[in-house]
Design a protein around this motif. Structure first.
Motif, PDB file in Angstrom:
ATOM      1  N   UNK A  85       0.823  -1.212   0.000  1.00 34.36           N
ATOM      2  CA  UNK A  85       0.000   0.000   0.000  1.00 34.36           C
ATOM      3  C   UNK A  85       0.859   1.265   0.000  1.00 34.36           C
ATOM      4  N   UNK A  86       2.096   1.143   0.435  1.00 32.48           N
ATOM      5  CA  UNK A  86       2.994   2.303   0.403  1.00 32.48           C
ATOM      6  C   UNK A  86       3.417   2.627  -1.025  1.00 32.48           C
ATOM      7  N   UNK A  87       3.595   1.601  -1.849  1.00 32.96           N
ATOM      8  CA  UNK A  87       4.165   1.792  -3.182  1.00 32.96           C
ATOM      9  C   UNK A  87       3.128   1.705  -4.297  1.00 32.96           C
ATOM     10  N   UNK A  88       2.289   0.662  -4.254  1.00 31.99           N
ATOM     11  CA  UNK A  88       1.474   0.307  -5.415  1.00 31.99           C
ATOM     12  C   UNK A  88       0.403   1.321  -5.809  1.00 31.99           C
ATOM     13  N   UNK A  89      -0.422   1.863  -4.889  1.00 36.61           N
ATOM     14  CA  UNK A  89      -1.525   2.710  -5.347  1.00 36.61           C
ATOM     15  C   UNK A  89      -1.071   3.902  -6.187  1.00 36.61           C
ATOM     16  N   UNK A  90      -0.070   4.632  -5.727  1.00 34.14           N
ATOM     17  CA  UNK A  90       0.400   5.775  -6.497  1.00 34.14           C
ATOM     18  C   UNK A  90       1.057   5.323  -7.790  1.00 34.14           C
ATOM     19  N   UNK A  91       1.820   4.254  -7.724  1.00 34.18           N
ATOM     20  CA  UNK A  91       2.488   3.732  -8.920  1.00 34.18           C
ATOM     21  C   UNK A  91       1.456   3.323  -9.966  1.00 34.18           C
ATOM     22  N   UNK A  92       0.398   2.626  -9.551  1.00 36.35           N
ATOM     23  CA  UNK A  92      -0.635   2.199 -10.488  1.00 36.35           C
ATOM     24  C   UNK A  92      -1.420   3.395 -11.032  1.00 36.35           C
ATOM     25  N   UNK A 328       3.200  17.314  -7.036  1.00 32.41           N
ATOM     26  CA  UNK A 328       3.616  16.291  -6.076  1.00 32.41           C
ATOM     27  C   UNK A 328       2.865  16.426  -4.761  1.00 32.41           C
ATOM     28  N   UNK A 329       2.675  17.644  -4.291  1.00 33.50           N
ATOM     29  CA  UNK A 329       1.943  17.871  -3.043  1.00 33.50           C
ATOM     30  C   UNK A 329       0.495  17.400  -3.193  1.00 33.50           C
ATOM     31  N   UNK A 330      -0.120  17.754  -4.305  1.00 32.57           N
ATOM     32  CA  UNK A 330      -1.503  17.345  -4.558  1.00 32.57           C
ATOM     33  C   UNK A 330      -1.630  15.824  -4.592  1.00 32.57           C
ATOM     34  N   UNK A 338      -3.360   8.919   1.875  1.00 31.88           N
ATOM     35  CA  UNK A 338      -4.529   8.123   2.288  1.00 31.88           C
ATOM     36  C   UNK A 338      -4.319   6.624   2.093  1.00 31.88           C
ATOM     37  N   UNK A 339      -3.720   6.225   0.978  1.00 28.73           N
ATOM     38  CA  UNK A 339      -3.500   4.798   0.732  1.00 28.73           C
ATOM     39  C   UNK A 339      -2.481   4.222   1.708  1.00 28.73           C
ATOM     40  N   UNK A 340      -1.465   5.006   2.021  1.00 30.23           N
ATOM     41  CA  UNK A 340      -0.460   4.565   2.983  1.00 30.23           C
ATOM     42  C   UNK A 340      -1.093   4.355   4.358  1.00 30.23           C
ATOM     43  N   UNK A 341      -1.920   5.288   4.782  1.00 27.55           N
ATOM     44  CA  UNK A 341      -2.602   5.164   6.078  1.00 27.55           C
ATOM     45  C   UNK A 341      -3.559   3.970   6.095  1.00 27.55           C
ATOM     46  N   UNK A 342      -4.255   3.766   4.989  1.00 25.07           N
ATOM     47  CA  UNK A 342      -5.163   2.625   4.901  1.00 25.07           C
ATOM     48  C   UNK A 342      -4.381   1.317   5.003  1.00 25.07           C
ATOM     49  N   UNK A 343      -3.256   1.246   4.309  1.00 21.42           N
ATOM     50  CA  UNK A 343      -2.427   0.051   4.373  1.00 21.42           C
ATOM     51  C   UNK A 343      -1.931  -0.234   5.778  1.00 21.42           C
TER      52      UNK A 343
END
Length: 360
Positions: A85-92, A328-330, A338-343
């Motif tokens: 969840x730290x890497x994949x959501x933003x990468x995808x 990047x901030x956005x 949010x995805x990191x926190x969810x993970x």
């Protein structure tokens, strides 16, 4: 007290990641044009040093995070969930934008084989597809490969002597991989440059730095000595007398830089600006390549000015940072955070924990 000290060191390494992210953006700002400034300017921005710093810092921070969790089977599963969840959501998300804009939008057939390799993070082992469909995404493939083996490394490497043995093993694997690559790849140089085996000693340097910290007394003089050692190692690496292709000098420089900034967090290195860049470093890394590419027409105006070469390159780099930072901030606040926190929440439930994770 140790937890507090660990948190402080993570803060300082976050600043180092911010510097590394800025160095990568600056390097790409002129590298994408195929036009390079003089060596003095490239030294000043730490050319080709940003990515190794990320790798070494990653190994260091993963150790700090795992110390707060443990190595039982549930915790290992939770580790992989947190990393995914730290890497994949933003990468995808970035991958989807590339597919939509560069392929569907232009009527180009989507290379589904490469898409599968990119989604599974296996592209780093496939010749011709190592860079991934996400620009500059090759480093993410290396990171994910390291995550796969990290729990085993953490389980086996518990003290300084073992960490030094890890360096020896990493060198051995690197030398073997370097020797056999010409027999396995059609373009050995291109394959090796983006291979995880080229960076094994850099990850090992982060592990050594982590185990060295409890041994060394927290004294700024030791920190300055480590930073000086990083500069000397960088000089030897740039001069090329010992294994540029294997990056041993880079590993020494990265590990020394980690120790130096933890022991002596100079204001020039650890400040609000570098900490801010460190917090958004992953988002900045993924969003800056297309922004640089589509702002080339603006950079051409700068490079047409009748001013010294190094000033032109500096202005173009500042422009690229200025354009990349808001995006990047956005992206950081809309997707990454949010995805990191969810993970983290999912991982804590899997591990039977209800406390926040030490940031990694």
């Amino acid at each position: 007290m140790e937890t507090k000290n660990s948190a402080m060191r993570l803060r300082e390494i976050d600043a180092l990641r911010g510097l590394a992210a800025a160095a990568v953006v600056v390097e790409h700002s002129y590298g994408i044009r195929g036009e390079f400034p003089g060596s003095a300017f490239r030294w000043a921005v730490g050319e080709s040093f940003g990515v190794p710093l990320f790798f070494a810092a990653s190994a260091y921070c993963l150790y700090t995070a795992m110390d707060s969790h443990g190595t039982c089977s549930k915790q290992v599963v939770a580790f992989y969930v947190r990393r995914l969840f730290r890497i994949a959501p933003l990468f995808y998300s970035v991958l989807a934008l590339y597919l939509g804009g560069l392929y569907v939008g232009r009527g180009i057939p989507i290379p589904w084989g490469q898409v599968a390799g990119t989604i599974s993070f296996t592209f780093n082992f496939v010749e011709g597809g190592q860079s991934s469909l996400v620009w500059a995404g090759w480093t993410i493939g290396i990171e994910m490969a390291f995550y796969v083996v990290f729990p085993l490394i953490y389980l086996l490497i518990k003290e300084m002597r073992a960490a030094l043995l890890l360096v020896v093993i990493a060198i051995g694997i690197t030398e073997i991989a370097y020797a056999v690559t010409p027999h396995l790849a059609y373009d050995p140089k291109a394959f090796w440059n983006l291979s995880i085996f080229r960076y094994l000693t850099t990850f090992a340097a982060g592990v050594v730095a982590y185990h060295l910290m409890p041994i060394i007394r927290k004294d700024c003089r030791w920190g300055l000595a480590a930073l000086l050692a990083a500069a000397i190692a960088t000089a030897f690496w740039k001069a090329g007398p010992y294994g540029d292709n294997r990056l041993y000098g880079v590993a020494v420089a990265a590990g020394s830089a980690l120790v130096g900034i933890c022991l002596c967090p100079l204001k020039t290195l650890v400040n609000r600006a570098t900490l801010f860049l460190g917090r958004i470093s992953y988002s900045l890394y993924l969003v800056h390549p297309p922004i640089i590419y589509y702002s080339l027409w603006m950079q051409e105006y700068i490079h047409a000015l009748s001013i010294p070469e190094w000033i032109r390159f500096a202005l173009a780099a500042i422009l690229c940072l200025f354009l990349s930072l808001p995006v990047a901030v956005l992206v950081h606040h809309a997707i990454e955070k949010p995805c990191n926190n969810f993970g983290r929440r999912v991982a804590n439930r899997l591990a039977g924990r209800h406390i926040a994770e030490v940031p990694a």
